[in-house]
Design an enzyme around this catalytic site. Structure first.
Site, PDB file in Angstrom:
ATOM      1  N   ARG A 264       0.844  -1.199   0.000  1.00  0.00           N
ATOM      2  CA  ARG A 264       0.000   0.000   0.000  1.00  0.00           C
ATOM      3  C   ARG A 264       0.876   1.245   0.000  1.00  0.00           C
ATOM      4  O   ARG A 264       1.835   1.341   0.766  1.00  0.00           O
ATOM      5  CB  ARG A 264      -0.931   0.013   1.208  1.00  0.00           C
ATOM      6  CG  ARG A 264      -1.880  -1.185   1.223  1.00  0.00           C
ATOM      7  CD  ARG A 264      -2.871  -1.159   2.350  1.00  0.00           C
ATOM      8  NE  ARG A 264      -3.658  -2.382   2.351  1.00  0.00           N
ATOM      9  CZ  ARG A 264      -4.606  -2.661   3.254  1.00  0.00           C
ATOM     10  NH1 ARG A 264      -4.869  -1.808   4.231  1.00  0.00           N
ATOM     11  NH2 ARG A 264      -5.271  -3.803   3.177  1.00  0.00           N
ATOM     12  N   ARG A 279       1.864   1.062  10.250  1.00  0.00           N
ATOM     13  CA  ARG A 279       1.384   1.480   8.924  1.00  0.00           C
ATOM     14  C   ARG A 279       2.569   1.420   7.951  1.00  0.00           C
ATOM     15  O   ARG A 279       3.389   2.327   7.902  1.00  0.00           O
ATOM     16  CB  ARG A 279       0.804   2.890   8.995  1.00  0.00           C
ATOM     17  CG  ARG A 279       0.001   3.291   7.758  1.00  0.00           C
ATOM     18  CD  ARG A 279      -0.536   4.701   7.900  1.00  0.00           C
ATOM     19  NE  ARG A 279      -1.488   4.795   8.994  1.00  0.00           N
ATOM     20  CZ  ARG A 279      -2.784   4.557   8.894  1.00  0.00           C
ATOM     21  NH1 ARG A 279      -3.294   4.194   7.732  1.00  0.00           N
ATOM     22  NH2 ARG A 279      -3.579   4.685   9.937  1.00  0.00           N
ATOM     23  N   GLU A 351      -6.504  -1.219  15.747  1.00  0.00           N
ATOM     24  CA  GLU A 351      -7.102  -2.154  14.786  1.00  0.00           C
ATOM     25  C   GLU A 351      -6.119  -3.242  14.367  1.00  0.00           C
ATOM     26  O   GLU A 351      -4.965  -2.961  14.050  1.00  0.00           O
ATOM     27  CB  GLU A 351      -7.565  -1.390  13.551  1.00  0.00           C
ATOM     28  CG  GLU A 351      -8.158  -2.283  12.472  1.00  0.00           C
ATOM     29  CD  GLU A 351      -8.215  -1.613  11.109  1.00  0.00           C
ATOM     30  OE1 GLU A 351      -8.218  -2.348  10.103  1.00  0.00           O
ATOM     31  OE2 GLU A 351      -8.232  -0.368  11.050  1.00  0.00           O
ATOM     32  N   SER A 354     -10.330  -5.954  10.106  1.00  0.00           N
ATOM     33  CA  SER A 354     -11.638  -5.437   9.714  1.00  0.00           C
ATOM     34  C   SER A 354     -12.382  -6.562   9.015  1.00  0.00           C
ATOM     35  O   SER A 354     -11.846  -7.179   8.087  1.00  0.00           O
ATOM     36  CB  SER A 354     -11.508  -4.244   8.769  1.00  0.00           C
ATOM     37  OG  SER A 354     -11.216  -3.064   9.471  1.00  0.00           O
ATOM     38  N   ARG A 392       0.821  -6.766  12.654  1.00  0.00           N
ATOM     39  CA  ARG A 392       0.205  -6.168  13.843  1.00  0.00           C
ATOM     40  C   ARG A 392       0.027  -7.201  14.950  1.00  0.00           C
ATOM     41  O   ARG A 392       0.064  -6.855  16.127  1.00  0.00           O
ATOM     42  CB  ARG A 392      -1.126  -5.510  13.472  1.00  0.00           C
ATOM     43  CG  ARG A 392      -0.939  -4.289  12.590  1.00  0.00           C
ATOM     44  CD  ARG A 392      -2.180  -3.432  12.490  1.00  0.00           C
ATOM     45  NE  ARG A 392      -1.953  -2.288  11.619  1.00  0.00           N
ATOM     46  CZ  ARG A 392      -2.783  -1.251  11.496  1.00  0.00           C
ATOM     47  NH1 ARG A 392      -3.919  -1.237  12.179  1.00  0.00           N
ATOM     48  NH2 ARG A 392      -2.494  -0.253  10.676  1.00  0.00           N
TER      49      ARG A 392
END
Length: 428
Positions: A264, A279, A351, A354, A392
């Site tokens: 990303r 991130r 988070e 999701s 994560r």
């Protein structure tokens, strides 16, 4: 993509629900295109009817030995106008499709209203944050103390937002992914798949990344063919397995699990989570995807979320589950649960997964269908969720299992994947 018939039949309700998620539907443009479509289609139908009538008159005239040249010329003129109208209609439909590709999904009625993450609603909280008895370090300090997490070296090699792992930390990262795959295939009934990490534009459009989010992607230009894209998540290639397919109803549900790297660009995230692994431009994830009957998708959504939660429970990591409000949902989702794991180094829940139900939104873009009980093609529903983000999860283990001497205990569930290792100590 939204159902055009829904927009035609109840535009006001759709506009209202989209406004709840902060999106202003382009009503005027939609209505202009719809009006043009109706005029063009009506005129085309009139010409077709006239052409059919004249063609019959031509046939009758020829049978009677009469001169049909004038009638035939008129039929020819109709053909030219019909072709022009056909091209006009194709252009209108293309513009309508381009418009709808930029419109987000309609939130499910059960989604709470809100403007930001502050309005998300906690559903449950599992586990208690550990009492360490000493000042908690974050994963960056822990990894550097172990001499097994090297951000400066990764920056030298690739630039910011990359990481390099060695020794026990690298093995722990690998163990996490293998553990997740074994649980999801062995206990939750998913089929493991290995997928391409480069996909075409059609695949990106199918799951909603294009055209709206091209800036978030890493494109790979080619001189001999169309551009490819590095996958931002395994959701893209796995869900596209059913693109342009019509499945037998008895094949549903399809349940896939895939471990892959994700890439990303993090466009628009300047200054956010610049420290450590939260991130990154490249990270690993174990993705869960389900393709289901439309009547079963909300039942499947709860199931898939529970499957992701099972990993956190087995790793004995404190977490909470929240349902995202209308203003914090992703573009393609009708409803989303976020799993947030406790990070002692940040003193906050962050988070880690999701889990979303997209209803027919992605499937309609992909033309992914099944045959219903009347043997007619009908759009399937698609769902996915991280089960979990590997990096994560590594961060959460390092921080929750840190010891006073700078070592990190290995969760019991992962010890078989670590050759029986119970603790990671600093490298020499």
């Amino acid at each position: 993509m939204l159902d055009i018939q829904l927009l035609r039949g109840d535009l006001d309700a759709v506009v209202t629900r989209l406004a709840a998620r902060g999106y202003e539907f382009p009503v005027d443009e939609f209505q202009r295109l719809e009006a043009a479509r109706k005029v063009t289609q009506t005129r085309s139908q009139e010409l077709q009817n006239k052409r059919n009538t004249l063609s019959k008159q031509v046939g009758e005239a020829k049978r009677k030995g009469e001169d049909a040249s004038a009638l035939m010329a008129e039929v020819g003129g109709i053909g030219e106008e019909s072709k022009r109208l056909e091209n006009e209609l194709a252009d209108i439909q293309t513009r309508m499709s381009d418009l709808l590709l930029t419109v987000p999904n309609v939130p499910h009625a059960s989604v709470p209203s809100g403007n930001s993450a502050d309005d998300n609603v906690e559903v449950r909280k599992i586990g208690t944050p550990p009492t360490l008895g000493f000042a908690a370090k974050d994963h960056v300090d822990l990894g550097e103390g172990l001499k097994q997490l090297h951000f400066e070296t990764a920056t030298k090699i690739s630039g910011a937002r990359f990481s390099l792992m060695t020794g026990g930390v690298a093995r722990l990262h690998r163990a996490i992914a293998q553990f997740m795959l074994d649980v999801h295939t062995g206990e939750h009934g998913y089929t493991e798949v290995y997928v391409p990490y480069l996909v075409n534009a059609a695949s990106m459009r199918g799951t909603g990344q294009l055209p709206k989010f091209e800036a978030d992607l890493f494109g790979v230009p080619r001189t001999d063919a169309e551009k490819l894209y590095l996958i931002p998540t395994a959701e893209v290639p796995v869900t596209n397995i059913v693109r342009d397919e019509i499945l037998a109803a008895d094949r549903l549900p399809l349940k896939y699990v895939c471990h892959s790297p994700c890439f990303r660009s993090e466009a628009g995230s300047y200054g956010k989570d610049t420290r450590g692994m939260i991130r990154q431009h490249q990270f690993d994830k174990v993705e869960l995807v389900q393709i289901v009957h439309p009547d079963k998708s909300y039942e499947a959504h709860e199931e898939l979320t529970a499957h992701a939660e099972a990993i956190l429970r087995k790793l004995e990591l404190p977490y909470r589950t929240v349902v995202l409000c209308t203003g914090d949902m992703g573009f393609s989702a009708a409803k989303t649960y976020d799993l947030e794991v406790w990070l002692p180094g940040q003193g906050a829940y962050r988070e880690i997964s999701s889990c979303s139900n997209f209803e027919a939104f992605q499937a309609r873009r992909m033309q992914a269908r099944y045959r219903n009980d009347k043997n007619k093609p009908e759009i399937v529903h698609t769902l996915n969720g991280s089960g979990l983000a590997v990096g994560r999860t590594l961060v959460a283990i390092l921080e929750n299992y840190q010891q006073a001497d700078g070592s990190v205990a290995v969760p019991t569930a992962l010890q078989p994947y670590m050759g029986g290792t119970t603790r990671i100590f600093p490298s020499a």
